[in-house]
Design an enzyme around this catalytic site. Structure first.
Site, PDB file in Angstrom:
ATOM      1  N   SER A 104       2.727  -4.591  -6.368  1.00  0.00           N
ATOM      2  CA  SER A 104       2.670  -3.070  -5.057  1.00  0.00           C
ATOM      3  C   SER A 104       1.672  -4.211  -4.042  1.00  0.00           C
ATOM      4  CB  SER A 104       1.738  -2.223  -5.702  1.00  0.00           C
ATOM      5  OG  SER A 104       1.423  -1.537  -4.279  1.00  0.00           O
ATOM      6  N   ASP A 243       2.046  -1.585   2.577  1.00  0.00           N
ATOM      7  CA  ASP A 243       1.634  -2.642   1.754  1.00  0.00           C
ATOM      8  C   ASP A 243       2.960  -3.725   0.993  1.00  0.00           C
ATOM      9  OD1 ASP A 243       2.769  -0.467  -0.396  1.00  0.00           O
ATOM     10  OD2 ASP A 243       1.198  -1.122  -1.410  1.00  0.00           O
ATOM     11  N   ASP A 247       4.662   1.309  -0.436  1.00  0.00           N
ATOM     12  CA  ASP A 247       4.789   3.142  -0.900  1.00  0.00           C
ATOM     13  C   ASP A 247       2.856   3.892   0.044  1.00  0.00           C
ATOM     14  OD1 ASP A 247       2.310   1.203  -2.651  1.00  0.00           O
ATOM     15  OD2 ASP A 247       3.161   2.446  -4.165  1.00  0.00           O
TER      16      ASP A 247
END
EC number: 5.4.2.10
Length: 450
Positions: A104, A243, A247
């Site tokens: 992430s 990012d 998400d």
């Protein structure tokens, strides 16, 4: 022994904590837990495997595909796509499970493995525990025609982009809107600009040239400074920062001001309420959301349901109660009508559509919510597992909450993805929030030091 899974899958430094061997073993165990009974009439269980552009994702993808196939699962590789795209495609392609390789917003050396079950839904704790337990059990290896096959999809990206574009319900909704997108040199570098352009926006994309090394490097939702500058420089209507795995989404108004996830939730909630699509007139948020969100929603007769930190807990509440909107201050926003997880590009499209349809600036739309002064300190070098267990720390938190009364609050929690404890304080003034937060962080550092 510490639990292998955190709040969002298994993460660590790639090739150090998260090795090819671990990835293979996790995949075999996941195949047994999530793919034991094919639900869609396939020859045998099926899995979708995706990744973000990190260099380490290449060898981890190979390990995951090998593990799944060795356990008798047919694998569809879809390459570099956002995490929410993987979730969507697990459901769209009717696979029995999905695997996303991404850390992430974390720095490039990190990577992670997260699993989706049928329908593209993140796993509940009990399923993660079952996978972890299954890693220690013997198993019978399939042979011959029972081994899994691995193939590569060529239409996954287009299928996902078509879904994003269609979510706005009409063509060219964003015509005349000037938008800057910061793709974090991540998984949205193609999907984000393409979706916005197909909806008619005038798009400038920055940090949209991933090379496997530059993901999240001084860019994206964790470093929006360059986006802020670019929006003002170009006279754009708004900017959106994703990012690494797209998400999450933060926004920037035409003056360069940050519009965070809480404000995005407020903007989308009022739009859905006007369209009579805000289920039960409720927004789901986490304990880390600013109190200003709750107060702003109360003024419009919208209830805020709070959960633990983590978009999967937000989603669990949404699924259990039939709610249609939820998210986190960090920019994870879930619109359950279109997605089963936080989707930064989807969120950005709908925020931009709200600007286009109302004729108001993003700054005006965000002003519906007044953020209470907030201070956050990440305390490193401590044993996060002892957070909430130390009596002196607990006493300090209780004293601070009593002092703040109804004008603020304290949240102290271990991070689910990093080796640290987060101390967050909201108060009537920034000075008070900063002081209390600093004092508590000092106590946490002293008491929980490793």
């Amino acid at each position: 022994m510490a639990r292998l899974f955190g709040t969002d899958g298994v993460r660590g430094v790639a090739n150090q904590d998260l090795t090819a061997e671990l990835a293979l073993d996790l995949s075999v165990a996941a195949a047994h837990v999530l793919g034991e009974a094919g639900a869609f009439g396939h020859r045998q269980p099926t899995a979708l495997v995706a990744r973000d552009p990190r260099a380490s994702g290449e060898f981890l993808e190979a390990a995951v595909c090998a593990g799944l196939a060795s356990a008798g699962v047919d694998v569809m590789r879809v390459g570099v796509i956002p995490t929410p795209a993987a979730a969507y495609l697990v459901n769209e392609y009717r696979t029995d499970l999905g695997v996303m390789l991404s850390a992430s917003h974390n720095p490039m050396p990190d990577n992670g493995i997260k699993f989706f079950q049928r329908g593209g839904v993140k796993l509940a704790d009990d399923l993660e525990d079952a996978i972890e337990a299954r890693m220690e059990e013997p198993w019978q290896r399939p042979t011959g025609e029972r081994v899994g096959r691995i193939r590569t999809s060529t239409d996954a990206v287009k299928t996902y982009i078509d879904h994003l574009v269609a979510s706005l319900r009409q063509d060219k909704t964003l015509s005349g809107l000037k938008v800057v997108l910061d793709c974090a040199n991540g998984a949205s570098s193609k999907t984000g600009p393409t979706a916005f352009r197909e909806q008619g926006a005038d798009v400038t994309a920055i940090h949209a040239s991933p090379d496997g090394i530059n993901i999240n490097d001084a860019c994206g939702s964790t470093h929006p400074e360059k986006l802020q500058t670019k929006v003002v420089e170009l006279g754009a209507d708004l900017g959106l920062a994703f990012d690494g795995d797209a998400d999450r989404c933060l926004a920037v108004d035409h003056e360069g001001n940050i519009v965070d996830g809480d404000q995005v939730l407020a903007i989308l909630a009022l739009g859905l309420q006007e369209d009579h699509r805000l289920a039960s007139n409720t927004v789901v948020a986490t304990i880390m959301s600013n109190l200003g969100l709750t107060l702003a929603m109360k003024e419009h007769d919208i209830h805020v349901d709070q959960t633990k930190v983590g978009d999967r807990y937000v989603l669990e509440s949404m699924n259990a109660n039939g709610f249609s909107l939820g998210g986190e201050q960090s920019g994870h926003v879930i619109m359950s009508e279109f997605a089963t997880t936080g989707d930064g590009v989807l969120t950005g499209l709908h925020v931009a559509a709200r600007v286009a349809r109302t004729g108001k600036t993003l700054k005006d739309l965000a002003s519906v919510m007044k953020r209470l002064p907030q201070s956050l300190v990440n305390v490193r070098g401590v044993d996060k597992l002892r957070a909430g267990m130390d009596p002196e720390v607990n006493r300090a938190v209780a004293d601070a909450n009593q002092k703040l009364g109804e004008t603020g609050r304290v949240v102290l929690r271990p991070s689910g993805t990093e080796p640290l404890v987060r101390v967050m304080v909201e108060a009537a003034t920034q000075k008070e929030a900063d002081k209390i937060c600093h004092d508590l962080a000092t106590i946490v550092k002293q008491r929980l030091a490793i």
